[in-house]
Design an enzyme around this catalytic site. Sequence first.
Site, short mmCIF file in Angstrom:
data_model
loop_
_atom_site.label_atom_id
_atom_site.label_comp_id
_atom_site.label_asym_id
_atom_site.label_seq_id
_atom_site.Cartn_x
_atom_site.Cartn_y
_atom_site.Cartn_z
N PHE A 64 28.37 44.15 18.15
CA PHE A 64 29.12 45.12 18.98
C PHE A 64 29.73 44.52 20.27
CE2 PHE A 64 29.63 49.89 19.71
CZ PHE A 64 29.41 50.43 18.39
N GLN A 105 36.24 54.85 31.08
CA GLN A 105 36.42 54.05 30.08
C GLN A 105 37.45 54.57 28.75
OE1 GLN A 105 32.94 52.82 27.03
NE2 GLN A 105 33.57 50.99 28.04
N HIS A 128 38.60 53.92 25.26
CA HIS A 128 38.30 53.09 24.13
C HIS A 128 39.39 52.57 23.54
CE1 HIS A 128 36.27 52.13 20.25
NE2 HIS A 128 35.14 52.28 20.66
N LEU A 163 37.73 59.21 17.61
CA LEU A 163 37.30 57.92 17.53
C LEU A 163 37.33 57.14 16.50
CD1 LEU A 163 36.16 55.78 19.78
CD2 LEU A 163 33.86 56.51 18.93
N GLU A 196 33.93 51.25 17.40
CA GLU A 196 33.99 49.72 17.59
C GLU A 196 33.41 48.87 16.37
OE1 GLU A 196 33.74 48.53 21.88
OE2 GLU A 196 31.81 47.42 20.97
N ARG A 229 35.53 46.76 26.04
CA ARG A 229 36.63 47.67 26.03
C ARG A 229 37.44 47.65 27.12
NH1 ARG A 229 32.44 52.31 23.95
NH2 ARG A 229 32.15 51.34 21.94
N HIS A 276 37.18 57.87 26.92
CA HIS A 276 36.02 57.94 26.29
C HIS A 276 34.74 58.02 26.89
CE1 HIS A 276 33.59 57.02 22.58
NE2 HIS A 276 32.94 55.81 23.10
N ARG A 317 30.92 50.08 30.80
CA ARG A 317 30.07 50.15 29.71
C ARG A 317 30.36 49.43 28.37
NH1 ARG A 317 28.45 53.60 25.03
NH2 ARG A 317 30.52 54.62 25.07
C1 FAD Z 1 33.29 59.88 19.72
C2 FAD Z 1 32.13 59.25 20.40
C3 FAD Z 1 31.33 58.18 20.13
C4 FAD Z 1 30.42 57.39 20.77
N1 FAD Z 1 29.92 56.36 20.11
C5 FAD Z 1 28.75 55.86 20.79
C6 FAD Z 1 28.18 54.85 20.35
O1 FAD Z 1 28.25 54.42 19.13
N2 FAD Z 1 27.09 54.21 20.87
C7 FAD Z 1 26.64 54.73 22.19
O2 FAD Z 1 25.88 54.16 22.82
N3 FAD Z 1 27.50 55.55 22.91
C8 FAD Z 1 28.57 56.33 22.15
N4 FAD Z 1 29.09 57.20 22.75
C9 FAD Z 1 28.76 57.73 23.97
C10 FAD Z 1 27.55 58.67 23.96
O3 FAD Z 1 27.43 59.18 22.58
C11 FAD Z 1 27.41 59.66 24.99
O4 FAD Z 1 27.50 59.11 26.11
C12 FAD Z 1 26.05 60.39 24.88
O5 FAD Z 1 25.93 60.80 23.54
C13 FAD Z 1 25.81 61.60 25.72
O6 FAD Z 1 24.69 62.35 25.64
P1 FAD Z 1 24.07 63.38 26.69
O7 FAD Z 1 22.86 63.75 26.18
O8 FAD Z 1 24.38 62.63 28.27
O9 FAD Z 1 25.39 64.46 26.60
P2 FAD Z 1 25.70 65.40 25.45
O10 FAD Z 1 25.49 64.85 24.13
O11 FAD Z 1 27.01 65.49 25.72
O12 FAD Z 1 24.88 66.81 26.06
C14 FAD Z 1 25.55 67.58 26.98
C15 FAD Z 1 24.51 68.68 26.93
O13 FAD Z 1 24.69 69.53 28.20
C16 FAD Z 1 25.03 70.71 27.87
N5 FAD Z 1 25.78 71.57 28.91
C17 FAD Z 1 26.87 70.95 29.50
N6 FAD Z 1 27.35 71.84 30.49
C18 FAD Z 1 26.20 72.86 30.44
C19 FAD Z 1 26.38 74.10 31.29
N7 FAD Z 1 27.14 74.40 32.16
N8 FAD Z 1 25.33 75.01 30.92
C20 FAD Z 1 24.60 74.53 30.08
N9 FAD Z 1 24.43 73.53 29.24
C21 FAD Z 1 25.35 72.59 29.57
C22 FAD Z 1 25.63 70.90 26.56
O14 FAD Z 1 25.57 72.07 26.04
C23 FAD Z 1 24.99 69.68 25.73
O15 FAD Z 1 23.77 70.31 25.05
C24 FAD Z 1 29.99 57.79 21.93
C25 FAD Z 1 30.86 59.05 22.54
C26 FAD Z 1 31.77 59.71 21.97
C27 FAD Z 1 32.67 60.66 22.45
#
Ligand code: FAD
Lengths: 247, 586
Positions: free
Chosen positions: B117, B231, B233, B243, B246, B288, B356, B391
């Site tokens: 990566f 960030q 991407h 997306l 990578e 990135r 991203h 990141r």
């Molecule tokens: C397309 C894409 C590809 C990626 N690929 C990678 C990768 O290969 N490797 C890597 O390390 N990272 C990657 N990332 C980054 C990584 O996926 C995210 O940073 C990470 O999954 C975030 O997880 P989280 O649990 O913080 O948030 P999320 O999974 O976004 O969850 C947020 C939660 O909060 C809840 N929520 C938000 N607001 C409220 C509210 N007001 N009331 C109640 N609930 C609420 C939502 O319902 C959801 O359940 C990628 C990101 C994207 C967008």
Amino acid sequence: MSERLVEVEVLRYNPETDSEPHFQRYSVSCEEEWVVLDALNHVKETIDPTLSYRWSCHMAVCGSCGMMINGEPKLACKAFLRNYEGVIRVEPLAHFPIERDLVTVIDDFVSKLARVKPYLIPKEDKPLSAGEYRQTPAQLKKYKQYTLCINCMLCYSACPEYGLIPKYIGPAALSLAHRYNADSRDGGREERAQEVAATEGVWDCSFVGACSEVCPEHVDPASAIQQEKIANMVDWYKEHLMPGGAK
Amino acid sequence: METIQTDVAIIGAGGAGLRAAIAVGETDPKLRIALISKVYPMRSHTCAAEGGAAGVIKPDDSLENHFNDTVGGGDWLCDQDAVDYLVQEAPRELIQLEHWGCPWSREPNGSVAVRPFGGMIKQRTWFAADKSGFHILHTLFQTSLKFPSIQRFDEYYVTDLIVDDGRCQGLTAIEMRSGQMRQFQARAVIIAGGGAGRMFPFTTNGAIKTGDGMALAYRAGVALKDMEFVQYHPTGLPNTGTLLTEACRGEGGILLNKNGRRFLQDYGMGPETPVGKPQLKTMELGPRDRVSQAFWHEQKKGNMLPTQWGDCMLLDMRHLGEKAINERLPLVRDVTTSYLGVDPVTDPVPVRPVVHYMMGGIDTNIRAATPLAGLFAAGECACVSINGANRLGSNSLTEILVFGRRAGLSAAEYVRSGARPGNDAALAAKATAAQARIRARFEKTGGKESVAALRKEMMTTMERNAGIYRSGDGLSEACVKLGELRHRYAEVELTDKTNVYNTDLLQALELGSMLDCAEAVAASALARKESRGAHQRLDFVERDDKSFLRHSLAYYHPTDPPRVEYRDVVITKSQPGVRDYSGDHQ
Ligand SMILES: Cc1cc2nc3c(=O)[nH]c(=O)nc-3n(C[C@H](O)[C@H](O)[C@H](O)COP(=O)(O)OP(=O)(O)OC[C@H]3O[C@@H](n4cnc5c(N)ncnc54)[C@H](O)[C@@H]3O)c2cc1C
Ligand code: SF4
Ligand code: FES
């Protein structure tokens, strides 16, 4: 960018103000490469902010945007306008109660999923310090396809059995049960059998195969159910016919 | 108002929220957990992550390598004690996920496979084909079903934290199905609300990533840290922003300008490496921020390919062959062929940089605790900070696991240490005030503004002034504009005045969150007069360690712009140095 005027006819229902569902038609100026979800978003932003539907990822992975499009269960974010002519009719997924407009109530699936114990019940306990369980690519392949379910509910909408017998556990939950049963690390098949091998489990399936046809992730729930039927039959014979039972 | 009593309330059921819930459940089955999410857990945006999660597992690698890559990749803005914790815990967490059934891709001998990566000197990214986040999320969600102490509140939208007696003691949320407000009285609250990419028009982030979690903490007085670091991407699909992971480049894909040149070699990431033999931490496997910045320069020189969606570079994967693409990058092939009509097996794919990930977020420490007692945060909404100014890909999925768990453990510990009981009447009064605020928004008449129009103006402002390269003038303009939008936001009138699943109301509230976050981004970016990682200033082109080896902390003000303060970065063993992506380190 070539534009095209698309007529979308959307089922509307607001339990607070409507006695019954009705259709509403919108003319939307769309770009050629758009999907139905883009058209709905365009309506919501520029014509009618009251239109309600679920969506998030726009890449067919979050499973939110299942709806009936011209009578077929589809992901709106993967239903390309280029594949449709004339008026496009959009309705909530069949076989589910309507919460509002295109939003359905999926409590039934959510509780059935929990019932089939869709989590690893390890065959042998291993502390984290001993590292990962070994699993060869061939062993992974045995269940991998069944892990791909995005819980989009298209298969429940397509399944005639589910329409008739609401108690039927249904294609996605059964596929996920099979996903763990078929995992080389798992030893929980017996625990799951209570639900999976019951009448409302695999035996309610009449093998129409509609689930596999509509599944956007090629999970092939029908094959999962078929494999569970066979496995359960073998179990039954083992217990009932073999001298002394299997265990 | 109906009140729900719980021990630990968790906002968000993505990877971080689920991991936190399981940690609490495992620590003490007697603790009641309310897992609250505005979407069903499996819809959370963690599902969209493709590439994988970093954790040292192979014998040729070391924790020190992972540490150095992360700190250098973050341009020395990471807190090094936090990075230490991350890299130490990472392998354990990834193995834990394996024990819960995650279908990681495997080596022929049955051990887990890893892939290269960007910015990583060794192969250490665990992956499940190119649906790693999807599998992590579903594994966690399904595992969470084992715990009777986790009570889920799916499709509840959290509107406010309830803070009384100097500590966070609960929250209010709208049950979307009925439109009714509920009070959650909790002894500890964890925010795991995800990112805020939707502030920008062109993003890989799903519709739900509107910064609600950040805004909740911010309005409750907790600072948003390092918000200027957004960030891009490098490889987004030019029309939809979807997306292309990578891992496309990790597997050997190359980036070309319109003349067919692998232009990264001209921006400190060369010399050129052989096609199809990716070398770690150089050329296409540079970080990135650098790759996206190189795109910007090439675009200025007119070296990019004009398309109907703007200027693009080409991501060429043809030499990988159909078999490898199908096995390792099936989603990529599916996405490019269906949404763009380009098959990577036969044609190079036009791509352009896309918003991203938010490096910044709620100010937390290494225990995932915020400065507000009783409030914890983890995942993309939090800033520990392990990402610093940039990141590295695949560190975020690891972060949501390591710090999601940490937040669960810390919250459980806090609850069990016996916080004083709350004052029920005071809490109820605060909940009622929150309800009144939402009701006023709901019932407002005679408003002149619409959600869609304000959102569009915000997005345009952010794209124009807070993008890959920024200037003092542009950022000042953005600050003024965002202040104005925040003001006009009070004038929004809803079209939909019914209760059930009212997305008009929810989108209005989400817009409120995004405006608050956007203001913090712009103000912090304006105040940081240097260039570091993903924050590049045309008027201050150098990194300035003397003045800015510090975290920015933006504090909310209800009517005025945020106040920006600073805190020193924690440095334990790695002094700021030169980020070297020339391949010389090999
Ligand atoms: C397309 C894409 C590809 C990626 N690929 C990678 C990768 O290969 N490797 C890597 O390390 N990272 C990657 N990332 C980054 C990584 O996926 C995210 O940073 C990470 O999954 C975030 O997880 P989280 O649990 O913080 O948030 P999320 O999974 O976004 O969850 C947020 C939660 O909060 C809840 N929520 C938000 N607001 C409220 C509210 N007001 N009331 C109640 N609930 C609420 C939502 O319902 C959801 O359940 C990628 C990101 C994207 C967008
Ligand atoms: S099996 Fe297929 S159609 Fe059914 S819910 Fe899963 S992904 Fe959707
Ligand atoms: S929006 Fe996520 S599956 Fe369609």
